[in-house]
Design a protein around this motif. Structure first.
Motif, mmCIF file in Angstrom:
data_model
loop_
_atom_site.group_PDB
_atom_site.id
_atom_site.type_symbol
_atom_site.label_atom_id
_atom_site.label_comp_id
_atom_site.label_asym_id
_atom_site.label_seq_id
_atom_site.Cartn_x
_atom_site.Cartn_y
_atom_site.Cartn_z
ATOM 1 N N THR A 439 6.727 7.326 -1.494
ATOM 2 C CA THR A 439 6.422 7.345 -0.065
ATOM 3 C C THR A 439 6.791 5.982 0.511
ATOM 4 O OG1 THR A 439 4.150 6.536 -0.310
ATOM 5 C CG2 THR A 439 4.505 8.911 -0.516
ATOM 6 N N CYS A 440 7.079 5.946 1.793
ATOM 7 C CA CYS A 440 7.487 4.682 2.408
ATOM 8 C C CYS A 440 7.242 4.729 3.911
ATOM 9 C CB CYS A 440 8.966 4.404 2.130
ATOM 10 S SG CYS A 440 9.543 2.780 2.716
ATOM 11 N N LEU A 441 6.863 3.586 4.442
ATOM 12 C CA LEU A 441 6.766 3.396 5.887
ATOM 13 C C LEU A 441 7.577 2.155 6.229
ATOM 14 C CD1 LEU A 441 3.511 3.545 8.046
ATOM 15 C CD2 LEU A 441 5.383 2.013 8.572
ATOM 16 N N LEU A 456 8.258 7.260 8.733
ATOM 17 C CA LEU A 456 7.473 7.324 7.510
ATOM 18 C C LEU A 456 7.841 8.571 6.716
ATOM 19 C CD1 LEU A 456 3.824 8.320 8.490
ATOM 20 C CD2 LEU A 456 5.601 8.024 10.180
ATOM 21 N N ALA A 457 7.909 8.380 5.399
ATOM 22 C CA ALA A 457 8.239 9.464 4.477
ATOM 23 C C ALA A 457 7.048 9.722 3.570
ATOM 24 C CB ALA A 457 9.473 9.091 3.654
ATOM 25 N N GLY A 458 6.243 10.706 3.922
ATOM 26 C CA GLY A 458 5.095 11.060 3.109
ATOM 27 C C GLY A 458 4.035 9.993 3.014
ATOM 28 N N HIS A 459 3.994 9.060 3.950
ATOM 29 C CA HIS A 459 3.116 7.894 3.844
ATOM 30 C C HIS A 459 2.052 7.917 4.943
ATOM 31 C CE1 HIS A 459 2.724 4.001 1.791
ATOM 32 N NE2 HIS A 459 2.134 3.618 2.902
ATOM 33 N N PRO A 460 0.867 7.339 4.668
ATOM 34 C CA PRO A 460 -0.140 7.217 5.728
ATOM 35 C C PRO A 460 0.430 6.455 6.928
ATOM 36 C CG PRO A 460 -1.112 6.697 3.599
ATOM 37 C CD PRO A 460 0.365 6.832 3.372
ATOM 38 N N PRO A 461 0.116 6.891 8.152
ATOM 39 C CA PRO A 461 0.674 6.249 9.346
ATOM 40 C C PRO A 461 0.109 4.854 9.558
ATOM 41 C CG PRO A 461 -0.980 7.867 9.972
ATOM 42 C CD PRO A 461 -0.776 8.021 8.491
ATOM 43 N N PRO A 462 0.781 4.046 10.381
ATOM 44 C CA PRO A 462 0.266 2.697 10.666
ATOM 45 C C PRO A 462 -0.948 2.750 11.577
ATOM 46 C CG PRO A 462 2.185 3.146 12.012
ATOM 47 C CD PRO A 462 2.038 4.323 11.091
ATOM 48 N N VAL A 463 -1.693 1.662 11.574
ATOM 49 C CA VAL A 463 -2.819 1.500 12.497
ATOM 50 C C VAL A 463 -2.523 0.276 13.350
ATOM 51 C CG1 VAL A 463 -5.291 1.071 12.724
ATOM 52 C CG2 VAL A 463 -4.444 2.527 10.862
ATOM 53 N N PRO A 478 4.104 13.511 9.095
ATOM 54 C CA PRO A 478 5.026 12.708 8.288
ATOM 55 C C PRO A 478 6.108 13.571 7.659
ATOM 56 C CG PRO A 478 3.002 13.090 7.083
ATOM 57 C CD PRO A 478 2.786 13.670 8.458
ATOM 58 N N ASP A 479 7.272 12.985 7.498
ATOM 59 C CA ASP A 479 8.319 13.658 6.748
ATOM 60 C C ASP A 479 7.935 13.655 5.273
ATOM 61 O OD1 ASP A 479 10.414 14.257 8.772
ATOM 62 O OD2 ASP A 479 10.279 12.107 9.110
ATOM 63 N N PRO A 480 8.531 14.539 4.469
ATOM 64 C CA PRO A 480 8.203 14.583 3.029
ATOM 65 C C PRO A 480 8.532 13.264 2.341
ATOM 66 C CG PRO A 480 9.394 16.556 3.710
ATOM 67 C CD PRO A 480 9.468 15.597 4.857
ATOM 68 N N PRO A 481 8.006 13.057 1.147
ATOM 69 C CA PRO A 481 8.294 11.821 0.402
ATOM 70 C C PRO A 481 9.771 11.671 0.078
ATOM 71 C CG PRO A 481 6.424 12.980 -0.555
ATOM 72 C CD PRO A 481 7.035 13.902 0.440
#
Length: 715
Positions: A439-441, A456-463, A478-481
């Motif tokens: 996963t990556c943001l 983001l790819a399968g990753h928790p979103p930013p805050v 999110p898009d898939p990993p």
């Protein structure tokens, strides 16, 4: 690690202590014969009934027929209690698929108290002699443990035979050593399972390497006293003989040790440890001595033959466990070193952002993980904030993390948009094989446009935490990993006020066995909301103080979200960046005509603006740069043209045009009349490049600003 035999006096309730003994007894009984399950019955002497107390791997419905047995019945538990011996029968008495049943009476110093039964696995249903010996040892320990859990004082009684006692202690130590992972685990296990049963008051465990003994753990000794014995092995010392001969040495009084080893007298008398008897035990693995374990006593004492035999046997178990643990410690240290090298050693402090981060390896995992983060400077003072997680644990995952981090930095240097960068990264992960996912943001903060773009790819979103303390967490789908996704990736973006925080994390920080991702994300928002992360805590000019605030905030987030670090099973990474927008006074731009007049207009604009900024020393060089950049656009691209100057720690010149063609440096020959423009740009600037927008591109070049430049030039 398995607990030592319960000691009546305990801060736990009798019920809790009894439950622990029962659970451990059932597990060990099943394991001792490779069985399919186990049952434990308690006996009521007055009613003559056996009542089922607990089961291991046996369905409740299957065990129902043995839930209440009379002493005179013919079922194996009743027969074992009545006869007072181990009972074996073939067949599946409970319909569990077992091939046989083994029942043993549980006999304490006060008499029988119940039975322990194991259902054997497929085969002839008959455990071998070694398995039965272990099972009898487990039964003996269980009976003693159940009595201790009731808080009853021990009574002198005939009890188990000495050989059975030795086997029981070996079973418990073997089980505990099998669960010991590190060298310190082994030392704690020895202290727990050997000191008290043998009445010892001190323990020293040392490993032998390069002709020297190095202590790895001790109990009951002042450290300063033990330092007298550190160093190379020398003749005339007990440990030297033990390492050389691989044989244990038992010294029952100071007189014995002084008589046999006169050279130790001064060291012992000069010390502060009142030890009066010693058992020096060699730790041997693969036929070689790897160390020495020393048990010591505060008063002289004899060692009978049974004790000597048992201690010698136990030292062999400890030696094997210690060797395995040393190998683990070495490999784990190397893996952690590899991982630390692959992660940023220090995050850059940039004009547009200062950041702090935490990497928290899983406390209960034996291998390293693949979490990573990075802060990458881009052109025009923009900043890339990256966080990712390679799925799985191990050296391969750590190495993959390093490859992905390197790939991200390489792609970032090409000034790719977040969605495009993830598309290229996805191709890389896909090429690694079907078993690799990540996963990556990837986020880019633009201080001039005061905007954050991310994918983001399968990753928790930013805050995002705004200067007034408001917390915002967009929840895009999110898009898939990486490795499972199909481009294109979705591009997200939002305005970001000056002084905002960008908080990125991996799922190990917000997801655990006790909470899902959504619950963890909600906790993160609450922590950030009440942590006082508004603009008042940050300065406008002192990045050192701002970094201190971020470090404190990272510690707060980690302590709140992972309060029990010792029980985590996944790696976690946290990255928090404090952003600074570029003041409007440091940005200057103008439109240029799409014809040969553009270069002259650009030079006029540069002279006027640099004079306003007090950067007259850079005027000549900057005029040459913009002339070449604008002239290149007029000859090879198309309008509209725009020139922008940015003043920060460096002076950036940007020329925008409406073409997506790629500028390249040519190797001009001696007779060529052109083709040297970009060579000149490269020679005059500290770095240069191009980035692409949706329908245009920007060619940029940076120059260092002299320290003696006008006020604010290096702000």
């Amino acid at each position: 690690m398995c607990p030592n035999r319960p000691e009546g006096a305990s801060s736990e309730s009798a019920a809790v202590a009894r439950a622990k003994v029962v659970a451990l007894a059932l597990r060990q009984a099943t394991a001792s014969v490779g069985g399919v399950g186990a049952l434990l019955h308690g006996w009521d002497r007055r009613s003559g009934r056996l009542t089922l107390e607990a089961v291991d791997r046996v369905a409740t419905e299957a065990a129902r027929s043995w839930a209440d047995l009379r002493e005179m019945q013919e079922e194996p538990p009743a027969c074992a209690l009545r006869r007072g011996v181990l009972v074996q029968v073939a067949g599946d008495g409970l319909g569990t698929g077992a091939s046989g049943t083994v029942s043993l009476p549980l006999v304490s110093a006060r008499g029988p108290i119940g039975t322990l039964t194991v259902l054997t696995a497929d085969g002839d249903g008959a455990p071998d002699d070694v398995q039965l010996s272990f099972l009898q040892a487990v039964a003996a320990w269980t009976a003693e443990g159940l009595e201790s859990a009731r808080g009853l004082p021990p009574q002198p009684a005939a009890g188990p035979e000495p050989e059975q006692v030795r086997t029981a202690k070996a079973v418990l130590l073997t089980t505990a050593l099998a669960e010991a992972v590190t060298v310190q685990d082994v030392v704690r296990t020895v202290a727990e399972h050997v000191l008290s049963p043998f009445g010892a008051d001190g323990l020293v465990v040392s490993v032998f390497e390069g002709g020297r003994l190095t202590r790895v753990g001790e109990v009951g000794y002042p450290v300063e006293y033990l330092k007298r014995f550190d160093g190379p092995l020398s003749a005339g010392m007990p440990v030297t003989d033990v390492v050389r001969t691989h044989r244990p040495l038992f010294l029952e009084s100071p007189a014995q040790i002084y008589e046999r080893y006169p050279s130790v007298r001064d060291k012992i008398l000069m010390g502060t440890s009142p030890k009066m008897a010693w058992a020096f035990l060699p730790l041997v693995a693969s036929g070689r001595a790897i160390g020495v374990s020393v048990l010591s006593y505060n008063r002289p004492r004899p060692f009978d033959q049974d004790e000597r035999a048992l201690l010698t046997t136990l030292s062999a178990l400890v030696g094997q466990a210690l060797e395995r643990a040393r190998l683990y410690d070495v490999e784990h240290a190397r893996a952690q070193e590899l991982q630390s090298i692959l992660l940023p050693q220090e995050l850059p402090r940039l004009p547009a952002a200062v950041a702090a981060a935490r990497y928290l390896p899983a406390a209960r995992s034996e291998e390293v993980g693949g979490d990573w983060f990075d802060v990458i400077p881009l052109s025009a003072d923009r900043v890339a904030l990256v966080i990712g997680d390679v799925m799985g644990h191990g050296i391969a995952e750590a190495a993959t993390m390093g490859r992905l981090r390197t790939a991200v930095r390489t792609l970032a240097d090409l000034d790719m948009a977040p969605d495009e960068l993830l598309s290229h990264l996805n191709d890389l992960v896909s090429d690694l094989g079907e078993d690799f996912y990540a996963t990556c943001l990837y986020a880019v903060y633009d201080p001039a446009g005061r905007r954050c773009s991310y994918s983001l790819a399968g990753h928790p979103p930013p805050v995002f935490v705004y200067p007034d303390g408001t917390v915002n967490s967009p929840a895009p789908s999110p898009d898939p990993p990486l490795g499972a996704a199909g481009p294109p990736f979705t591009a997200h973006g939002l305005p970001l006020p000056d002084g905002s925080l960008v908080v990125l994390c991996t799922d190990g920080l917000i997801e655990s066995a006790s909470q899902d991702v959504d619950q963890g994300a909600a906790r993160l928002l609450r922590v950030l909301s009440r942590s006082g992360t508004g603009a008042a805590r940050f300065t406008a000019t002192d990045q050192e103080k701002d970094l201190g605030v971020l470090e404190e905030l990272c510690d707060t987030v980690v302590s709140e979200l992972l309060p029990d670090r010792g029980r985590t099973t996944d790696d976690a990474a946290l990255l928090i960046a404090h952003t600074r927008a570029m003041p409007a006074s440091d940005i200057a731009s103008c439109g240029l005509p799409d014809d040969p007049r553009a270069a002259g207009r650009a030079r006029e604009f540069v002279r006027d603006q640099l004079r306003r900024w007090g950067l007259d020393d850079l005027t000549t060089t900057t005029e040459l740069l913009v002339s070449e950049l604008v002239g290149n656009v007029v000859r090879h691209a198309k309008g509209p043209l725009r020139l922008r100057l940015l003043r920060s720690r460096v002076l950036t010149c940007e020329v925008y045009d409406g073409s997506l063609s790629t500028p390249r440096i040519r190797h001009a020959t001696f007779n060529d009349e052109g083709g040297r423009g970009l060579q000149l740009v490269a020679a005059l600037s500290r770095r240069w490049g191009a980035r692409y927008l949706s329908d245009s591109k920007c060619i940029w070049a940076e120059q260092d600003i002299p320290e003696t430049a006008g006020a604010g030039a290096a702000a």
